[in-house]
Design an enzyme around this catalytic site. Sequence first.
Site, PDB file in Angstrom:
ATOM      1  N   SER A 165      23.296  65.738 120.056  1.00  0.00           N
ATOM      2  CA  SER A 165      23.107  64.651 118.902  1.00  0.00           C
ATOM      3  C   SER A 165      23.048  64.680 117.270  1.00  0.00           C
ATOM      4  O   SER A 165      21.831  65.065 117.244  1.00  0.00           O
ATOM      5  CB  SER A 165      22.428  63.276 118.809  1.00  0.00           C
ATOM      6  OG  SER A 165      22.600  62.696 120.616  1.00  0.00           O
ATOM      7  N   LYS A 181      28.277  58.403 119.699  1.00  0.00           N
ATOM      8  CA  LYS A 181      26.685  58.413 120.144  1.00  0.00           C
ATOM      9  C   LYS A 181      25.441  58.453 119.640  1.00  0.00           C
ATOM     10  O   LYS A 181      24.834  57.035 120.267  1.00  0.00           O
ATOM     11  CB  LYS A 181      26.048  59.728 120.815  1.00  0.00           C
ATOM     12  CG  LYS A 181      24.842  60.354 120.513  1.00  0.00           C
ATOM     13  CD  LYS A 181      24.805  59.930 122.407  1.00  0.00           C
ATOM     14  CE  LYS A 181      22.898  59.818 122.648  1.00  0.00           C
ATOM     15  NZ  LYS A 181      23.201  61.110 122.246  1.00  0.00           N
ATOM     16  N   LYS A 208      14.933  60.189 115.794  1.00  0.00           N
ATOM     17  CA  LYS A 208      16.410  61.145 114.632  1.00  0.00           C
ATOM     18  C   LYS A 208      17.840  60.436 114.496  1.00  0.00           C
ATOM     19  O   LYS A 208      18.104  60.374 113.974  1.00  0.00           O
ATOM     20  CB  LYS A 208      16.368  62.408 115.179  1.00  0.00           C
ATOM     21  CG  LYS A 208      17.067  63.601 114.747  1.00  0.00           C
ATOM     22  CD  LYS A 208      18.524  63.400 115.477  1.00  0.00           C
ATOM     23  CE  LYS A 208      18.410  64.371 117.202  1.00  0.00           C
ATOM     24  NZ  LYS A 208      19.207  64.523 117.662  1.00  0.00           N
TER      25      LYS A 208
END
Length: 293
Positions: A99, A175, A244
């Site tokens: 990701s 995502k 994150k």
Amino acid sequence: MSELPSIAFAGIGLMGLRMCRRLLAAGYPLTVWNRSPEKCTPLIDAGARQASTPAELCAHADIVLLCLADTAVVREVVFGTGGIVEGARAGQLLVDHSSLEPSATRTMAADLEARSGMRWVDAPVSGGTAGAEAGSLAIMAGGHSHDVERIGPVLAHLGQRLTHMGGVGTGQVTKACNQMIVACNALVIAEVMALAERAGVDASLIAPALAGGFADSRPLQILAPQMAMSEFEPVKWHVRTLLKDLDTAVQLSREEGSSTPMTGLAAQLMRLHGSHGNLESDPSTLVNMFREQ
């Protein structure tokens, strides 16, 4: 029956180990690399080949898969000393399940192709370790349509669904959207469980009571029982990963001039929780933040 393409995989973590096991079980020739080499041992014992550098992965593979921590790690593995770019050649594909920041993905993809001819498909996944184990991941891909079509038979062993979202980088945008929903959902579930406990409700009944209703979700059915029983081990995913990805989503929203106040608040709360020693913990520990108010 045509010969299966040879596969290489970098990043033998919680997700990568399970994904590699499925590829081996499907009969694919597999070469693996991890920064901590000992993590490859179960796969070597199962028949995989171990590479000593990321560049060496390219010597034995038609398709190189990555599942790494963040943008900086992917950049180092691809372009650092002994990186993939040193062994890459035209005709090979790099498929990144990590990701990452969409803009960084586009830049790295263009650089890799210009320097080696190797093309990039960003194909982040959703479904957690359970999905990786069962081969039921949702995979969202960005790249050339024929490249996504080419990797389809391989990724069919890893996921229940592969969706081509558009050009390089669109998989990462999708995502980020996924993680916005997941993280905000996890935080609300934590609030709900702590409130139910304070109000005298048996919190272990929340998930079954709401099953099938409009409030139901996979995160609810996974996280609520763990929160109710304070069962935070084994760690299935990490707070640091959600943080994150939330930071990536906030950055993306700024770049696109889009308002994302819920995601911004979720990032602040996730950072607060992580700052208390929970970055490596399972997100089910979020309930403690609301219990301890």
